[in-house]
Scaffold this motif. Structure first.
Motif, short mmCIF file in Angstrom:
data_model
loop_
_atom_site.label_atom_id
_atom_site.label_comp_id
_atom_site.label_asym_id
_atom_site.label_seq_id
_atom_site.Cartn_x
_atom_site.Cartn_y
_atom_site.Cartn_z
N LEU A 1 0.66 -1.43 0.07
CA LEU A 1 0.34 0.36 0.47
C LEU A 1 0.93 1.02 -0.12
N LYS A 2 1.69 1.15 0.91
CA LYS A 2 2.44 2.65 0.90
C LYS A 2 3.45 2.57 -0.35
N ASN A 3 4.40 1.67 -0.83
CA ASN A 3 4.28 1.65 -2.52
C ASN A 3 3.59 2.32 -3.43
N LEU A 4 2.25 1.60 -3.35
CA LEU A 4 1.53 2.42 -4.21
C LEU A 4 1.14 3.45 -3.98
N LYS A 5 0.73 3.74 -3.03
CA LYS A 5 0.79 5.53 -2.52
C LYS A 5 1.79 6.71 -2.89
N SER A 6 2.98 6.08 -2.78
CA SER A 6 3.95 6.22 -3.23
C SER A 6 4.21 6.54 -4.74
N LEU A 7 3.51 5.77 -5.29
CA LEU A 7 3.60 5.60 -6.96
C LEU A 7 2.12 7.10 -7.06
N LEU A 8 1.31 6.86 -6.50
CA LEU A 8 0.12 8.11 -6.83
C LEU A 8 0.92 9.49 -6.72
N LYS A 9 1.61 9.59 -5.29
CA LYS A 9 2.11 10.91 -5.00
C LYS A 9 3.06 11.47 -6.39
N GLU A 10 3.63 10.24 -6.90
CA GLU A 10 4.58 10.86 -8.48
C GLU A 10 3.60 11.15 -9.38
N ASN A 11 2.22 10.31 -9.63
CA ASN A 11 1.62 11.07 -10.89
C ASN A 11 0.68 11.87 -9.72
N PRO A 12 0.88 13.12 -9.65
CA PRO A 12 0.38 14.31 -8.95
C PRO A 12 -1.57 14.24 -10.26
N ASP A 13 -1.44 14.83 -11.50
CA ASP A 13 -2.69 14.10 -12.37
C ASP A 13 -3.50 12.88 -12.42
N THR A 14 -2.84 11.22 -12.03
CA THR A 14 -3.27 10.76 -11.49
C THR A 14 -3.65 10.74 -10.42
N ILE B 1 -20.26 -3.38 -14.32
CA ILE B 1 -20.24 -5.01 -15.60
C ILE B 1 -19.08 -6.11 -15.33
N GLU B 2 -17.57 -5.56 -15.43
CA GLU B 2 -16.25 -6.23 -15.62
C GLU B 2 -15.98 -7.41 -16.03
N THR B 3 -15.71 -6.36 -17.23
CA THR B 3 -14.22 -7.14 -18.19
C THR B 3 -13.58 -6.45 -17.64
N LYS B 4 -12.25 -7.11 -19.04
CA LYS B 4 -11.36 -6.52 -19.23
C LYS B 4 -11.37 -5.21 -19.46
N GLU B 5 -11.87 -5.05 -20.10
CA GLU B 5 -11.93 -3.61 -20.92
C GLU B 5 -12.11 -2.60 -20.30
N MET B 6 -13.40 -2.80 -19.20
CA MET B 6 -14.07 -2.01 -18.13
C MET B 6 -13.10 -1.66 -16.78
N ILE B 7 -12.01 -2.54 -16.23
CA ILE B 7 -11.52 -2.62 -15.57
C ILE B 7 -10.26 -1.80 -15.78
N ILE B 8 -9.67 -2.03 -17.10
CA ILE B 8 -8.17 -1.45 -17.96
C ILE B 8 -8.82 -0.08 -18.26
N HIS B 9 -10.33 0.69 -18.52
CA HIS B 9 -10.39 1.99 -19.32
C HIS B 9 -11.05 2.46 -17.70
N LEU B 10 -11.14 2.32 -16.62
CA LEU B 10 -11.19 2.51 -14.67
C LEU B 10 -9.56 2.96 -15.07
N ALA B 11 -8.68 1.51 -14.76
CA ALA B 11 -7.45 2.33 -14.30
C ALA B 11 -6.79 3.21 -14.94
N ASN B 12 -7.01 3.05 -16.68
CA ASN B 12 -5.73 4.43 -17.80
C ASN B 12 -6.22 5.43 -16.49
N PHE B 13 -7.77 6.12 -16.01
CA PHE B 13 -7.77 7.15 -15.45
C PHE B 13 -7.54 6.98 -14.15
N LEU B 14 -7.41 6.12 -13.41
CA LEU B 14 -7.38 6.46 -12.22
C LEU B 14 -6.43 6.08 -11.14
#
Length: 500
Positions: free
Chosen positions: A143-156, A445-458
């Motif tokens: 979790l700490k590593n993921l949080k650091s990664l998010l902080k390195e990407n302020p827009d995301t 909907i929980e398909t690969k397309e939808m999960i990746i769509h969310l991940a690309n933005f968030l």
């Protein structure tokens, strides 16, 4: 509901999340066993036992530091209502915990994880659950590593933060205007009264806030004034729903006892009007017909195949490009949805279906979905295009379009200017509702397309890349469902309703 996609992303991305789930189970198994040792449910009904366990578990979660309103809202959702089949199959308290309570409890914990990632006020809760041995060290490091990664990407990070705040902001808006919403029930004009309350109720119900608003006045109105609202109005659209439908829908959702025989007679007369007035009701009066069909479904009025054929027959001239071009995007999708709802989709000529699909494609632009070819970007149209491709199983065709940015930004804009009074802008309420429905599709909907769509933005690109490389995402692509242990709400591919 709008967190489900984030949970799927975390479930795939975090290697140690199963240990986290196991620790949650160990903790609650231990305290639940202790609770059950001092209880005898032999002479009590199953529902009473279930209620006592729910009360006990909710108190334990609150004691761990979780917000009381969040816990109470989660524990009052439809998912935790026992179905007949579950009463028979889940024979022990622990079985009922595993199948009913545990998935919701995982969600509550995962929401705290998401809050931690975006720096919301969850530190005390995180410390509490860590002190109980629920947070394993390996998981904390991830979790700490993921949080650091998010902080390195302020827009995301900002995208994720704004997304996470959506539910909170909408709920805050509703609670802040609770008295104003309740006063809308006293409006004299039945059209203003029912249409506005219907649209607002859809949002309230979406976030499971029905118990927080007093609908007693509208319940009395529906029961005592059926002649006033059991009428059809002109110029029906998705933003201007037919009056009788609003009444039937609200009566059904609020469990109001109304004269169903009278409603049945009214609907049968309305059927005759539709046939007499329009050459092709499904094209010329699409939204009017849509509310009619939804009403017949609600009161379980079954039409014959001959009656249905009268409603959906339409000459090929109505499917010419120059004619379809003049219809709203939402209307085009509703035509297809009606064919599906009525069970006649496969019997319609392929040329007609293809013509509608082609016209819908012409409305999708890099900036969003237009209500007309040269019209404005519409969240209502966005929802219906998403649903259309879900219904058709062609969601992969939308993977290049970033719908989320437009949805999230418009929600915030609309919330800022929305006011609940007699002059409330129906378009604003409708746009917020369709925004929420779009987010439901993207998450449930929980398909690969939808999960990746969310991940690309968030999430940062590193997270997206790991998701794409994972075996789990490949399994989702094949089976179209995840094995994650939190609950998985679904969306009916024909009706669009939530499946609990």
């Amino acid at each position: 509901m709008i967190y489900q996609g984030i949970f799927n992303i975390l479930d795939i991305y975090l290697n140690e999340i199963d240990i986290f789930y196991d620790n949650i189970d160990k903790y609650f198994h231990k305290i639940l066993n202790k609770f059950l040792e001092n209880k005898s449910f032999e002479n009590k009904s199953l529902l009473k036992e279930f209620k006592e366990i729910r009360f006990y578990l909710s108190n334990e979660l609150i004691n761990l530091g979780f917000d009381m309103e969040v816990v109470e809202t989660k524990f009052s959702e439809q998912f935790l209502m026992l179905k007949e089949s579950e009463i028979r199959s889940l024979s022990t308290p622990m079985e009922r915990y595993e199948k009913k309570f545990a998935p919701v409890i995982y969600e509550i914990f995962l929401e705290a994880i998401v809050d931690y990632l975006v720096d919301l006020e969850s530190l005390i809760t995180m410390m509490n659950i860590k002190s109980k041995g629920i947070l394993p060290i390996e998981f904390i490091m991830e979790l700490k590593n993921l949080k650091s990664l998010l902080k390195e990407n302020p827009d995301t990070m900002e995208n994720l933060r704004k997304y996470v705040h959506i539910r909170e902001n909408i709920i805050h808006k509703i609670r802040k205007n609770k008295e104003r919403i309740e006063r809308l029930e006293d409006l004299e004009n039945p059209i203003n009264k029912l249409q506005l309350i219907y649209l607002i109720f859809r949002i309230i119900d979406f976030f499971n806030l029905k118990k927080q608003i007093d609908f007693s006045h509208i319940e009395s109105y529906l029961k005592e004034n059926i002649d006033e609202w059991l009428v059809s109005i002109p110029l029906v659209t998705l933003k201007n729903p037919d009056l009788y439908f609003c009444g039937i829908y609200l009566a059904d959702k609020l469990n109001v006892d109304i004269d169903r025989e009278k409603i049945t007679k009214f609907l049968l007369n309305l059927y005759d009007d539709n046939i007499d007035e329009f050459e092709a009701p499904i094209i010329e009066a699409t939204d009017r017909l849509y509310y009619f069909i939804k009403s017949t479904s609600t009161i379980r009025l079954r039409l014959t195949d001959d009656q249905i054929e009268q409603l959906i027959q339409a000459d090929k001239k109505f499917f010419e490009p120059h004619y379809l071009k003049e219809l709203e995007t939402s209307q085009l999708v509703v035509i297809l949805k009606l064919f599906k709802l009525l069970g006649f989709f496969k019997q319609i000529e392929k040329e007609k279906i293809s013509a509608i699909f082609e016209e819908i494609k012409a409305r999708i632009t890099p900036d969003g979905v237009r209500q007309y070819r040269d019209g404005f970007i519409s969240l209502e149209a966005t929802y219906y295009v998403l649903f259309c491709n879900y219904m058709k199983d062609t969601l992969d065709s939308l993977k290049e379009f970033n719908f989320l940015y437009n949805i999230v930004s418009r929600i915030y804009r609309n919330l800022e200017i929305l006011d609940f009074n007699v002059d409330t802008n129906y378009d604003l309420v409708s746009e917020i509702f369709y925004s929420c429905e779009s987010l439901k599709l993207l998450n449930c909907i929980e398909t690969k397309e939808m999960i990746i769509h969310l991940a690309n933005f968030l999430f940062p690109q590193e997270v997206v890349e790991k998701l794409l490389e994972s075996e789990e995402i490949s399994k989702i692509s094949r089976s179209k469902q995840t094995a994650a242990r939190f609950r998985h709400l679904k969306v009916n591919r024909v009706t669009g309703e939530t499946i609990y």
